[in-house]
Design a protein around this motif. Structure first.
Motif, PDB file in Angstrom:
ATOM      1  N   PHE A  30       0.840  -1.201   0.000  1.00  0.00           N
ATOM      2  CA  PHE A  30       0.000   0.000   0.000  1.00  0.00           C
ATOM      3  C   PHE A  30       0.874   1.250   0.000  1.00  0.00           C
ATOM      4  O   PHE A  30       1.871   1.323   0.724  1.00  0.00           O
ATOM      5  CB  PHE A  30      -0.861   0.063   1.265  1.00  0.00           C
ATOM      6  CG  PHE A  30      -2.066  -0.821   1.259  1.00  0.00           C
ATOM      7  CD1 PHE A  30      -3.100  -0.642   0.339  1.00  0.00           C
ATOM      8  CD2 PHE A  30      -2.202  -1.823   2.211  1.00  0.00           C
ATOM      9  CE1 PHE A  30      -4.227  -1.451   0.357  1.00  0.00           C
ATOM     10  CE2 PHE A  30      -3.329  -2.630   2.238  1.00  0.00           C
ATOM     11  CZ  PHE A  30      -4.341  -2.452   1.311  1.00  0.00           C
ATOM     12  N   GLY A  31       0.484   2.257  -0.773  1.00  0.00           N
ATOM     13  CA  GLY A  31       1.185   3.539  -0.759  1.00  0.00           C
ATOM     14  C   GLY A  31       1.179   4.159   0.620  1.00  0.00           C
ATOM     15  O   GLY A  31       2.166   4.759   1.049  1.00  0.00           O
ATOM     16  N   GLY A  32       0.076   4.029   1.342  1.00  0.00           N
ATOM     17  CA  GLY A  32      -0.009   4.585   2.694  1.00  0.00           C
ATOM     18  C   GLY A  32       0.965   3.928   3.655  1.00  0.00           C
ATOM     19  O   GLY A  32       1.518   4.585   4.547  1.00  0.00           O
ATOM     20  N   THR A  33       1.196   2.638   3.473  1.00  0.00           N
ATOM     21  CA  THR A  33       2.179   1.929   4.301  1.00  0.00           C
ATOM     22  C   THR A  33       3.572   2.461   4.003  1.00  0.00           C
ATOM     23  O   THR A  33       4.356   2.726   4.917  1.00  0.00           O
ATOM     24  CB  THR A  33       2.104   0.412   4.034  1.00  0.00           C
ATOM     25  OG1 THR A  33       0.794  -0.037   4.369  1.00  0.00           O
ATOM     26  CG2 THR A  33       3.135  -0.351   4.852  1.00  0.00           C
ATOM     27  N   VAL A  34       3.867   2.654   2.720  1.00  0.00           N
ATOM     28  CA  VAL A  34       5.165   3.210   2.326  1.00  0.00           C
ATOM     29  C   VAL A  34       5.338   4.601   2.922  1.00  0.00           C
ATOM     30  O   VAL A  34       6.401   4.931   3.463  1.00  0.00           O
ATOM     31  CB  VAL A  34       5.320   3.233   0.793  1.00  0.00           C
ATOM     32  CG1 VAL A  34       6.603   3.947   0.384  1.00  0.00           C
ATOM     33  CG2 VAL A  34       5.287   1.824   0.225  1.00  0.00           C
ATOM     34  N   LEU A  35       4.287   5.431   2.869  1.00  0.00           N
ATOM     35  CA  LEU A  35       4.366   6.781   3.442  1.00  0.00           C
ATOM     36  C   LEU A  35       4.637   6.733   4.946  1.00  0.00           C
ATOM     37  O   LEU A  35       5.419   7.535   5.464  1.00  0.00           O
ATOM     38  CB  LEU A  35       3.085   7.560   3.157  1.00  0.00           C
ATOM     39  CG  LEU A  35       2.894   8.013   1.722  1.00  0.00           C
ATOM     40  CD1 LEU A  35       1.503   8.608   1.538  1.00  0.00           C
ATOM     41  CD2 LEU A  35       3.969   9.013   1.318  1.00  0.00           C
TER      42      LEU A  35
END
Length: 161
Positions: A30-35
């Motif tokens: 997930f992009g949010g996890t990366v962020l």
């Protein structure tokens, strides 16, 4: 105020395993996890540089270049690339490494601004940074340009309110 620190002093590397709860229905992170990972490593890097607690002031750029998949090793590296009176710009890059092949791919890059704060949550001065690698030197040279862009964006945002 003490002497500026070499960028390598606070350089931070984190390694994580991409697990199913970290991923979407396509099996990619997930992009949010990366962020969240990027914000965490930027904070740790800035705290190591300043010796103070920090808060995130801005995330200037995030470039999602490729994806990490379930089972990949996710490697993040953070380095302070410039400083202001109380702020630090932190460059973060993330790579994924495939276990079977050992191949690494750059997945994400980001530049964040972190502000050092004292025990009352008030901004507090930080020491300067001395870039070491060619990439750090280039990012250091363009720091003032990024700061001006952030200030323009902040002014525009205030006008919208």
């Amino acid at each position: 105020m003490t002497e500026p620190l070499a960028a390598g002093v606070a350089r931070t590397i984190q390694t994580k395993l991409v697990l199913p709860p970290d991923t979407n229905h396509l099996g990619t992170i997930f992009g949010g996890t990366v962020l969240a990972y990027i914000d965490e490593i930027a904070a740790i890097t800035a705290m190591r540089h300043s010796g103070k607690a920090v808060v995130t002031a801005s995330i200037d750029t995030v470039n999602f270049l490729s994806s990490a998949k379930v089972g990949d090793i996710f490697i993040l590296e953070g380095v302070v690339i410039s400083t202001g009176r109380t702020s630090m710009e932190v460059y973060v890059k993330a790579e994924c490494q495939q276990i079977e092949t050992g191949n690494r791919n750059l997945t994400t890059t980001a530049i964040l601004t972190m502000v050092a704060v004292d025990s009352d949550g008030k901004p507090t001065p930080v020491v300067g940074v001395i870039p070491e690698t060619p990439a750090e030197k280039e990012l250091f040279k363009s720091a003032q340009e990024r700061k001006q862009r952030r200030m323009k964006v902040n002014e525009f945002a205030k006008e919208l309110c």
